[in-house]
Design a protein around this motif. Sequence first.
Motif, PDB file in Angstrom:
ATOM      1  N   UNK A  55      56.197  50.582  42.935  1.00  0.00           N
ATOM      2  CA  UNK A  55      55.777  51.814  42.256  1.00  0.00           C
ATOM      3  C   UNK A  55      54.254  51.875  42.123  1.00  0.00           C
ATOM      4  N   UNK A  56      53.650  50.741  41.795  1.00  0.00           N
ATOM      5  CA  UNK A  56      52.195  50.721  41.625  1.00  0.00           C
ATOM      6  C   UNK A  56      51.489  51.059  42.932  1.00  0.00           C
ATOM      7  N   UNK A  57      51.989  50.528  44.036  1.00  0.00           N
ATOM      8  CA  UNK A  57      51.371  50.817  45.334  1.00  0.00           C
ATOM      9  C   UNK A  57      51.567  52.281  45.701  1.00  0.00           C
ATOM     10  N   UNK A  58      52.760  52.792  45.445  1.00  0.00           N
ATOM     11  CA  UNK A  58      53.036  54.204  45.742  1.00  0.00           C
ATOM     12  C   UNK A  58      52.123  55.115  44.938  1.00  0.00           C
ATOM     13  N   UNK A  59      51.867  54.755  43.676  1.00  0.00           N
ATOM     14  CA  UNK A  59      51.006  55.587  42.841  1.00  0.00           C
ATOM     15  C   UNK A  59      49.535  55.457  43.234  1.00  0.00           C
ATOM     16  N   UNK A  62      35.961  52.257  34.844  1.00  0.00           N
ATOM     17  CA  UNK A  62      35.557  52.158  36.251  1.00  0.00           C
ATOM     18  C   UNK A  62      36.704  51.681  37.129  1.00  0.00           C
ATOM     19  N   UNK A  63      37.665  50.968  36.538  1.00  0.00           N
ATOM     20  CA  UNK A  63      38.841  50.483  37.249  1.00  0.00           C
ATOM     21  C   UNK A  63      40.079  51.109  36.620  1.00  0.00           C
ATOM     22  N   UNK A  64      40.907  51.735  37.446  1.00  0.00           N
ATOM     23  CA  UNK A  64      42.168  52.305  36.972  1.00  0.00           C
ATOM     24  C   UNK A  64      43.232  51.213  36.961  1.00  0.00           C
ATOM     25  N   UNK A  65      43.919  51.053  35.838  1.00  0.00           N
ATOM     26  CA  UNK A  65      44.942  50.019  35.720  1.00  0.00           C
ATOM     27  C   UNK A  65      46.344  50.610  35.810  1.00  0.00           C
ATOM     28  N   UNK A  66      47.203  49.908  36.549  1.00  0.00           N
ATOM     29  CA  UNK A  66      48.606  50.285  36.672  1.00  0.00           C
ATOM     30  C   UNK A  66      49.473  49.078  36.313  1.00  0.00           C
ATOM     31  N   UNK A  67      50.624  49.310  35.678  1.00  0.00           N
ATOM     32  CA  UNK A  67      51.491  48.183  35.323  1.00  0.00           C
ATOM     33  C   UNK A  67      52.273  47.687  36.537  1.00  0.00           C
ATOM     34  N   UNK A  68      52.375  46.367  36.666  1.00  0.00           N
ATOM     35  CA  UNK A  68      53.208  45.760  37.711  1.00  0.00           C
ATOM     36  C   UNK A  68      53.465  44.318  37.330  1.00  0.00           C
ATOM     37  N   UNK A  69      54.679  43.875  37.574  1.00  0.00           N
ATOM     38  CA  UNK A  69      55.081  42.503  37.271  1.00  0.00           C
ATOM     39  C   UNK A  69      55.660  41.905  38.548  1.00  0.00           C
ATOM     40  N   UNK A  70      55.134  40.758  38.963  1.00  0.00           N
ATOM     41  CA  UNK A  70      55.598  40.148  40.211  1.00  0.00           C
ATOM     42  C   UNK A  70      57.087  39.805  40.175  1.00  0.00           C
ATOM     43  N   UNK A  71      57.638  39.628  38.982  1.00  0.00           N
ATOM     44  CA  UNK A  71      59.059  39.328  38.875  1.00  0.00           C
ATOM     45  C   UNK A  71      59.921  40.587  38.933  1.00  0.00           C
ATOM     46  N   UNK A 124      55.325  50.709  54.581  1.00  0.00           N
ATOM     47  CA  UNK A 124      55.889  52.063  54.609  1.00  0.00           C
ATOM     48  C   UNK A 124      54.801  53.123  54.626  1.00  0.00           C
ATOM     49  N   UNK A 125      53.539  52.681  54.609  1.00  0.00           N
ATOM     50  CA  UNK A 125      52.408  53.611  54.548  1.00  0.00           C
ATOM     51  C   UNK A 125      51.466  53.329  55.706  1.00  0.00           C
ATOM     52  N   UNK A 126      51.168  54.328  56.486  1.00  0.00           N
ATOM     53  CA  UNK A 126      50.374  54.150  57.700  1.00  0.00           C
ATOM     54  C   UNK A 126      48.962  53.681  57.389  1.00  0.00           C
ATOM     55  N   UNK A 127      48.537  52.669  58.130  1.00  0.00           N
ATOM     56  CA  UNK A 127      47.136  52.262  58.120  1.00  0.00           C
ATOM     57  C   UNK A 127      46.665  51.454  56.944  1.00  0.00           C
ATOM     58  N   UNK A 128      47.562  51.034  56.047  1.00  0.00           N
ATOM     59  CA  UNK A 128      47.133  50.251  54.888  1.00  0.00           C
ATOM     60  C   UNK A 128      46.896  48.796  55.306  1.00  0.00           C
ATOM     61  N   UNK A 129      45.696  48.312  55.059  1.00  0.00           N
ATOM     62  CA  UNK A 129      45.370  46.911  55.345  1.00  0.00           C
ATOM     63  C   UNK A 129      45.693  46.054  54.120  1.00  0.00           C
ATOM     64  N   UNK A 130      46.239  44.845  54.353  1.00  0.00           N
ATOM     65  CA  UNK A 130      46.639  43.986  53.242  1.00  0.00           C
ATOM     66  C   UNK A 130      46.095  42.577  53.452  1.00  0.00           C
ATOM     67  N   UNK A 131      45.473  42.037  52.407  1.00  0.00           N
ATOM     68  CA  UNK A 131      45.093  40.620  52.378  1.00  0.00           C
ATOM     69  C   UNK A 131      45.919  39.932  51.305  1.00  0.00           C
ATOM     70  N   UNK A 132      46.540  38.819  51.678  1.00  0.00           N
ATOM     71  CA  UNK A 132      47.298  37.998  50.743  1.00  0.00           C
ATOM     72  C   UNK A 132      46.541  36.699  50.523  1.00  0.00           C
ATOM     73  N   UNK A 133      46.249  36.384  49.273  1.00  0.00           N
ATOM     74  CA  UNK A 133      45.579  35.124  48.958  1.00  0.00           C
ATOM     75  C   UNK A 133      46.615  34.014  48.913  1.00  0.00           C
ATOM     76  N   UNK A 134      46.513  33.088  49.864  1.00  0.00           N
ATOM     77  CA  UNK A 134      47.405  31.926  49.841  1.00  0.00           C
ATOM     78  C   UNK A 134      46.609  30.743  49.271  1.00  0.00           C
ATOM     79  N   UNK A 135      46.814  29.542  49.739  1.00  0.00           N
ATOM     80  CA  UNK A 135      46.224  28.406  49.037  1.00  0.00           C
ATOM     81  C   UNK A 135      46.159  27.177  49.928  1.00  0.00           C
ATOM     82  N   UNK A 136      45.207  26.312  49.636  1.00  0.00           N
ATOM     83  CA  UNK A 136      45.130  25.022  50.332  1.00  0.00           C
ATOM     84  C   UNK A 136      46.359  24.169  50.049  1.00  0.00           C
ATOM     85  N   UNK A 137      47.118  24.521  48.995  1.00  0.00           N
ATOM     86  CA  UNK A 137      48.338  23.782  48.676  1.00  0.00           C
ATOM     87  C   UNK A 137      49.376  23.868  49.794  1.00  0.00           C
TER      88      UNK A 137
END
Length: 333
Positions: free
Chosen positions: A67-71, A51-60, A113-126
Amino acid sequence: MSRRVLITGVTGQDGGYLAERLLAGGDEVVGTVRRPDGALAAAGLGHLEGRVTLLPADLLDAASVRRAIAEAQPDEIYHLAAPTFVPHSWEDPTEVTQAIVTGTAAVLAEAGARDGVRVLVATSSEIFGDAGVSPQDEDAPKRPRSPYGVAKLAAHGLVGTLRSRGDRFLVSAITFNHESPRRPERFLPRKVTAGVAAIAAGRADELTLGDQRAVRDWSHAKDVVAGMVLALRHDEPGDYVLASGVPHTVGDLVDAAFRAAGVERHVTGPDGQPRDRVLVDPRFVRPPEEWPPVGDPARARRVLGWRPEHDFEALVAEMVRADLERLGGAPGA
């Protein structure tokens, strides 16, 4: 309207609940993990296989993130992937900072680089740290006390700076402590509920903790991810504190766990004297924080209509039940 959604860190606590919520609403979900093979099953999310498609990505590895976003070609991105255990940031601030800041920058750059893509970034109370006020809203001073908090503040700043140009729909979700039965036991609430469940199931006699006076603002992870969806699908982008707004001490958490388990915290010892089943390790006792991390969710409630469905007692009870089931016990056993 069905959307194609990318969740970074989909196998984490928040990622799993978010994927379930989006799939139930008819969205198509793509998730990133470092190593896709067997990742869902290993995270206890085997029911999402197929039900969920998985793509490889490493934050480092910023290139792998891009590449994952482009795909994926998503309409929305929920960037949840990040180191989550704050104490580890003291051991190696280099890796934690790179994962959080570079990873976020790569997500925002590729989405831009892609039109209209909405992004939420989870930050922290820290990000607030020694804010000088408590509770903290979105505009409270930000003086982080840990390398993790510094890195999350940088990610939060990137979101605000790029959004200020006026051509990007970017959201910072400032999440305070949020828990669930899916939380690893290295985090205090699961340590408490698992420890009390072990006592109730006859597997243990006592639980050792640190300072029970410490104050936190605990919410259910399901409520927090519901707020994220409301924020990213609102008419206007912005920053939102997602928190219960209700302070509780660690002692409150312990007492709620014993109530949920149906066993007494205080018992009579072999010498006939009352005994507390919770022991205090002096090595982990710290002076109370001057400005406890308690959130003010007024903006999310007013602007988004966010209404959490789980209160503190219900959250703790759910976690205790799950730990008892894992041990084959029952409340009051």
